[in-house]
Design an enzyme around this catalytic site. Structure first.
Site, PDB file in Angstrom:
ATOM      1  N   PRO A  10       0.933  -1.225  -0.087  1.00  0.00           N
ATOM      2  CG  PRO A  10      -0.487  -0.823   1.845  1.00  0.00           C
ATOM      3  CD  PRO A  10       0.160  -2.106   0.891  1.00  0.00           C
ATOM      4  CG  ASN A  11      -0.254   4.231   1.432  1.00  0.00           C
ATOM      5  OD1 ASN A  11      -1.504   5.320   0.382  1.00  0.00           O
ATOM      6  ND2 ASN A  11      -0.626   3.672   2.396  1.00  0.00           N
ATOM      7  NE  ARG A  18       4.162   6.939   1.807  1.00  0.00           N
ATOM      8  CZ  ARG A  18       4.599   4.764   2.338  1.00  0.00           C
ATOM      9  NH1 ARG A  18       4.662   4.090   1.184  1.00  0.00           N
ATOM     10  NH2 ARG A  18       3.978   4.562   3.094  1.00  0.00           N
ATOM     11  CE1 TYR A  23       9.188   5.031   2.955  1.00  0.00           C
ATOM     12  CE2 TYR A  23       7.296   6.856   3.327  1.00  0.00           C
ATOM     13  CZ  TYR A  23       8.279   5.555   3.133  1.00  0.00           C
ATOM     14  OH  TYR A  23       7.163   4.974   4.642  1.00  0.00           O
ATOM     15  CG  ASN A  75       8.422  -2.547   0.412  1.00  0.00           C
ATOM     16  OD1 ASN A  75       7.609  -1.977   0.896  1.00  0.00           O
ATOM     17  ND2 ASN A  75       9.109  -1.393   0.229  1.00  0.00           N
ATOM     18  CB  ALA A  78       1.429   0.215   6.233  1.00  0.00           C
ATOM     19  CG  ASP A  88      -0.527 -17.545   8.374  1.00  0.00           C
ATOM     20  OD1 ASP A  88       1.200 -17.141   9.182  1.00  0.00           O
ATOM     21  OD2 ASP A  88      -0.867 -16.941   9.284  1.00  0.00           O
ATOM     22  CD  GLU A  99       9.852  -7.505   5.389  1.00  0.00           C
ATOM     23  OE1 GLU A  99       9.484  -8.633   5.606  1.00  0.00           O
ATOM     24  OE2 GLU A  99       9.696  -6.725   6.026  1.00  0.00           O
ATOM     25  CG  HIS A 101      10.685  -2.149   4.521  1.00  0.00           C
ATOM     26  ND1 HIS A 101       9.184  -1.823   4.624  1.00  0.00           N
ATOM     27  CD2 HIS A 101      11.473  -3.774   5.500  1.00  0.00           C
ATOM     28  CE1 HIS A 101       9.974  -3.231   4.931  1.00  0.00           C
ATOM     29  NE2 HIS A 101       9.637  -4.584   5.526  1.00  0.00           N
ATOM     30  NE  ARG A 108       9.876   6.092   8.321  1.00  0.00           N
ATOM     31  CZ  ARG A 108       9.213   5.891   8.115  1.00  0.00           C
ATOM     32  NH1 ARG A 108       8.983   4.899   6.995  1.00  0.00           N
ATOM     33  NH2 ARG A 108       7.900   6.571   7.156  1.00  0.00           N
TER      34      ARG A 108
HETATM   35  C1  DQA Z   1       8.377   0.579   4.646  1.00  0.00           C
HETATM   36  C2  DQA Z   1       8.155   0.885   5.429  1.00  0.00           C
HETATM   37  C3  DQA Z   1       6.678   0.437   6.209  1.00  0.00           C
HETATM   38  O1  DQA Z   1       6.590   1.291   7.458  1.00  0.00           O
HETATM   39  C4  DQA Z   1       5.520   2.167   5.145  1.00  0.00           C
HETATM   40  O2  DQA Z   1       4.317   1.762   6.309  1.00  0.00           O
HETATM   41  C5  DQA Z   1       5.648   1.631   4.542  1.00  0.00           C
HETATM   42  C6  DQA Z   1       7.099   2.013   3.341  1.00  0.00           C
HETATM   43  C7  DQA Z   1      10.031   1.582   3.400  1.00  0.00           C
HETATM   44  O3  DQA Z   1       9.970   0.991   2.234  1.00  0.00           O
HETATM   45  O4  DQA Z   1      10.048   1.859   4.140  1.00  0.00           O
HETATM   46  O5  DQA Z   1       5.034   2.189   3.212  1.00  0.00           O
HETATM   47  O6  DQA Z   1       7.959  -0.139   4.131  1.00  0.00           O
END
Ligand code: DQA
Length: 148
Positions: A10-11, A18, A23, A75, A78, A88, A99, A101, A108
């Site tokens: 998301p996002n 953003r 980011y 990624n 959230a 799961d 994973e 980020h 943070r």
């Molecule tokens: C994120 C870190 C997460 O805490 C956050 O909610 C994101 C982006 C990152 O890529 O740094 O949406 O996954």
């Protein structure tokens, strides 16, 4: 040909706009092109998926089993901090996942320090900006697990 699926949660469709101080200014499309170009050099196919919906991400991960995906770069954004369902799904398909980020979640807010999804992954990369996606790709491409 080996296939790697790159999932963004998301996002992350808002990258570039953003919170650029966290980011950066690169858009998701640019990141996907960068990964695709890097993967081509290794002779690896890439597929990209972004969703703001937890269930859609779960469905996509489950579909990897039938679609013969060799590795996943995810990624979960959230959902990293909340989603038992995504964790799961990653455990269910047993496809190696990394994973990623963009930001260093450990520097943070405290609620970002815990990842529910990372224990279902081979490893976690965070805080390296968008290079984290390339680092994950290179791990898979150079690792005999998927590049036999
Ligand atoms: C994120 C870190 C997460 O805490 C956050 O909610 C994101 C982006 C990152 O890529 O740094 O949406 O996954």
């Amino acid at each position: 040909m080996k296939k790697i699926l790159v999932i963004n949660g998301p996002n992350l469709n808002m990258l570039g706009v953003r919170e650029p101080e966290i980011y950066g200014k690169t858009t998701l499309k640019d990141i996907e092109n960068m990964i695709k170009n890097a993967a081509e050099k290794y002779g690896v196919l890439t597929e990209f998926f972004q969703s703001n919906h937890e269930g859609d991400i779960v469905d996509k991960i489950c579909s990897c089993f039938e679609n013969k995906v060799d590795a996943i770069i995810i990624n979960p954004a959230a959902y990293t901090h909340t989603s038992v369902a995504i964790r799961d799904a990653l455990s269910a398909v047993k496809i190696p996942a990394i994973e990623v980020h963009i930001s260093n979640i450990h520097l943070r807010e405290e609620f970002r320090h815990k990842s529910l999804t990372a224990p279902a992954c081979v490893g976690q990369i965070c805080g390296l900006g968008i290079y984290g996606y390339i680092a994950a790709l290179e791990y898979f491409c150079k690792n005999k697990e998927i590049s036999k």
